[in-house]
Design an enzyme around this catalytic site. Structure first.
Site, PDB file in Angstrom:
ATOM      1  N   ASP A   1      -1.174  -1.246   5.563  1.00 58.42           N
ATOM      2  CA  ASP A   1      -1.076  -0.651   7.115  1.00 58.42           C
ATOM      3  C   ASP A   1      -2.039  -1.287   7.792  1.00 58.42           C
ATOM      4  O   ASP A   1      -3.311  -2.060   7.441  1.00 58.42           O
ATOM      5  CB  ASP A   1      -1.547   0.655   7.051  1.00 58.42           C
TER       6      ASP A   1
ATOM      7  N   ASP B   1      -4.193  -0.576   9.891  1.00 57.28           N
ATOM      8  CA  ASP B   1      -5.358   0.492  10.334  1.00 57.28           C
ATOM      9  C   ASP B   1      -6.695   0.216   9.568  1.00 57.28           C
ATOM     10  O   ASP B   1      -6.577  -0.921   8.644  1.00 57.28           O
ATOM     11  CB  ASP B   1      -4.980   1.822  10.480  1.00 57.28           C
TER      12      ASP B   1
ATOM     13  N   ASP C   1      -7.825   1.913   6.991  1.00 63.32           N
ATOM     14  CA  ASP C   1      -7.682   2.136   5.609  1.00 63.32           C
ATOM     15  C   ASP C   1      -6.782   0.967   4.974  1.00 63.32           C
ATOM     16  O   ASP C   1      -7.334   0.442   3.934  1.00 63.32           O
ATOM     17  CB  ASP C   1      -6.806   3.464   5.318  1.00 63.32           C
TER      18      ASP C   1
ATOM     19  N   GLU D   1       0.941  -1.139  -0.205  1.00 65.98           N
ATOM     20  CA  GLU D   1       0.007   0.042  -0.027  1.00 65.98           C
ATOM     21  C   GLU D   1       0.990   1.314   0.004  1.00 65.98           C
ATOM     22  O   GLU D   1       1.809   1.439   0.857  1.00 65.98           O
ATOM     23  CB  GLU D   1      -0.953   0.004   0.977  1.00 65.98           C
TER      24      GLU D   1
END
Ligand code: 0RA
Length: 647
Positions: free
Chosen positions: A509, A511, A513, A431
């Site tokens: 990541d 998280d 997102d 990402e």
């Protein structure tokens, strides 16, 4: 439902093989001794109860997970016979429970789940159980026999009088055989739910005695469907917008083959055809699906032609155009099913094609005549599908031709590895460009390639197909992996012969997102590169969530429990000289940290992506990536505890 016991006698049961073989090589009989094999034991018993239902003698099946992970399956079928077997001089119950393949039902005219695809008989369950008890309610009496590792602990005993009828089997899987003994509620839940849809009128229940509810009872769910496949299709299409007002429903019977089909068109672009033979999911389709497709092609083509609806098209409509936005369940009951294919998930009986095609054809013909408004909606969609397919093919050919012209040039953004051996090569889909840069520095360039993906990749669940082939990130994935889509006999197939890496690792990541991007990429693989998932090539990287540090010492932690442990190990509470760093993104780690936590094969955690339940996976992807918000919210609420929600 009838209440007699049929004309069954002990002599129907044949002795064939010993149970020691099952204990020596359990994998041969139940596939594996992992969690899948453990659950297989339940299906083996439930299948026998379902057979009783198919034979017309049972309308209730209860499954109970006890506190110690033993299982009870109860049904109100005929009860396993208990009379003496004339040759073996043993009770039929003992023969059924201790002799391999002695299911006892050799009647070719009945539909059988057991002895079908995975059917190895209840005796296998007995062989692989540390303890098993069979209780039979038959002829107004209760009979009982107990076993350990397949061996009777005593004779069949008459223990009470009763007015009930049926069989209760309780078993505790042998810990010396199974790698795990813990039953998963969700696994049992989804199959029992499916069985309720497939067998309308049958009531199944699941009780988990490991979990108590607020009112002091146990967690329990009951499954029952009056609408059967019609309700099943609606459930699968829950988060899609229907194109026609109600699913089209087909029932038919010919030569002892029962056909049941429900089909619904939605405004989406995918085709979802699920098929079953005697309640067993045939993942690879087969002759029943071929018959269904044939009827759909034939009837809609005929209708469109007869009404001059295809006149404006400059190219021919093809089979897949009739199936865009189609969700269907094709369920057949066949007395002697022949399964073929690699995983025996394909029906082979050739006579079934014509039978299904005729049954579906008759209904569709009538439907189209009676519902011209609905018919027009479907044909308009077929025309749109044909047009889009034409555009998609052009776009795809353009991308693939360009690759050939540029000598199969790899994407500029790819930092390839030096190895050319796919077996040892890995590609990380990362990402963002910045994390991509770190990964490039941190990797082992001999066998690890890096492909950074910019931001959120296209949501393929919502996009038109040609848009997908025009998308930069998706084009890069195709070319970097070395796979292409080819057309054979009008069907698209993924050619993975030239796959360049046997590990494709999604690295995002830790998280919200990042999870979203992971889901987008998984959706893409699920819809467009399914064989890569099925063959075990797709992985998800697990970057750590925390670093706990004291002085020069530090530890990486992947969850809150590990964080607490680390804090304790450093002898303190979280505030007292101990530093905790929460990694929100890959970018917060330097190259060395990323290597040692997430990329180094000797220390990293990689999660392989597998599909346990194709129907459920399909439904969930559509729901997560589709238009409807409420089911998505519900799913996230139900599953929130599995995710690390990052506020
Ligand atoms: C052998 C013969 C018959 C039924 C069964 C076995 C049977 C097995 C299981 C396992 C769980 N529940 C079951 N219910 C029945 C036929 C019995 C007859 O014809 O009376």
């Amino acid at each position: 439902m009838t209440t007699d016991n049929g004309n069954y006698g002990a002599s129907n049961i044949q002795a064939l093989e010993g149970l020691e073989a099952v204990r020596k090589r359990p994998g041969m009989y139940i596939g594996s001794t992992d969690t899948k094999g453990l659950h297989h034991l339940v299906w083996e018993v439930v299948d026998n109860s379902i057979d009783e239902h198919l034979a017309g003698y049972c309308d209730k099946i209860d499954v109970i997970i006890h506190e110690d992970n033993s299982i009870t399956v109860k049904d109100n079928g005929r009860g396993i016979p208990v009379d003496m077997h004339p040759k073996l001089k043993k009770s039929a119950l003992e023969v059924v429970m201790t002799v391999l393949h002695a299911g006892g039902k050799f009647d070719k005219d009945t539909y059988k789940v057991s002895g079908g695809l995975h059917g190895v008989g209840v005796s296998c369950v007995n062989a692989l159980s540390e303890y098993l008890k069979a209780e039979v309610y038959r002829d107004d009496k209760v009979y009982e026999q107990e076993y350990s590792k397949g061996k009777p602990l005593g004779d069949v005993r008459e223990v009470a009088k009763t007015t009930k009828r049926g069989t209760d089997i309780t078993f505790r899987p042998d810990p010396s055989i199974f790698e795990t003994l813990e039953y998963q509620y969700s696994v049992l839940h989804s199959r029992l739910k499916e069985l309720a849809y497939l067998n309308k009128g049958l009531t199944l229940s699941l009780t988990d005695e490991r979990v108590t509810t607020d009112d002091g009872g146990f967690k329990t769910t009951t499954f029952h469907s009056e609408g059967g496949l019609i309700e099943f299709v609606k459930y699968l299409d829950e988060s899609r917008t229907p194109l026609i007002n109600e699913p089209i429903y087909v029932v038919g019977k010919e030569e002892n083959v029962e056909v049941e089909v429900a089909m619904q068109y939605n405004t989406g672009f995918q085709e979802h055809i699920f098929s079953f033979v005697n309640n067993i999911n045939t993942r690879e389709g087969g002759t029943h699906v071929a018959g269904f497709r044939r009827a759909v092609n034939r009837l809609f083509k005929q209708y469109g032609d007869d009404n001059g609806m295809f006149n404006k098209l400059k190219f021919a409509v093809s089979g897949e155009d009739f199936r865009e936005g189609l969700t269907a369940i094709v369920s057949v009951k066949v007395p002697e099913p022949q399964f073929k294919g690699q995983t025996k998930g394909e029906l082979g009986n050739s006579e079934v094609t014509g039978i299904v095609s005729r049954a579906v054809g008759d209904v569709l013909k009538y439907y189209l005549e009676e519902n011209p408004n609905q018919a027009k909606k479907i044909i308009d969609k077929v025309i749109l599908a044909a047009t889009a397919r034409h555009a998609a093919r052009k776009a795809r050919e353009m991308v693939q031709r360009k690759n050939v012209l540029t000598g199969g040039g790899l994407p500029g953004k790819l930092s390839d590895c030096s190895s050319k051996d796919p077996g040892e090569s890995e590609i990380f889909l990362v990402e963002g460009d910045s994390a991509g840069g770190t990964a490039k520095q941190g990797r082992d360039r001999v066998f690890q390639a890096i492909l950074p993906l910019r931001g959120k990749i296209l949501n393929v669940e919502k996009a038109l197909e040609y848009k997908i082939y025009e998308n930069e990130e998706i084009k890069n994935i195709f070319t970097a992996l070395g796979v292409s889509i080819e057309e054979k006999e009008g069907e698209k197939i993924l050619n993975i012969e030239k796959l360049r890496y046997h590990k494709v690792v999604i690295m995002c990541d830790a998280d919200v997102d990042g999870s979203h991007i992971t889901t987008l990429i998984l959706t893409f693989f699920f819809r467009y590169m399914l064989p890569l998932i099925q063959q075990g090539y797709i992985y998800i990287a697990a970057p750590p969530l925390y670093m706990v540090k004291k002085g020069k010492e530090f530890r990486y932690c992947w969850n809150d429990e590990e964080r607490k442990e680390a804090v304790e190990a450093y002898g303190g509470s979280e505030s007292s000289g101990i530093k905790i760093q929460r990694y929100k993104g890959l970018g917060e780690m330097n190259a060395e940290q990323l290597w040692e936590t997430t990329m180094d094969p000797t220390t990293r955690i990689l999660r392989r992506v597998t599909i346990e339940d194709g129907l459920e996976a399909d439904r969930v992807f559509s729901m997560l990536m589709g238009d409807e918000v409420p089911p998505r919210r519900q799913f996230i609420e139900d599953n929130a505890r599995y995710a690390n929600i990052d506020a």
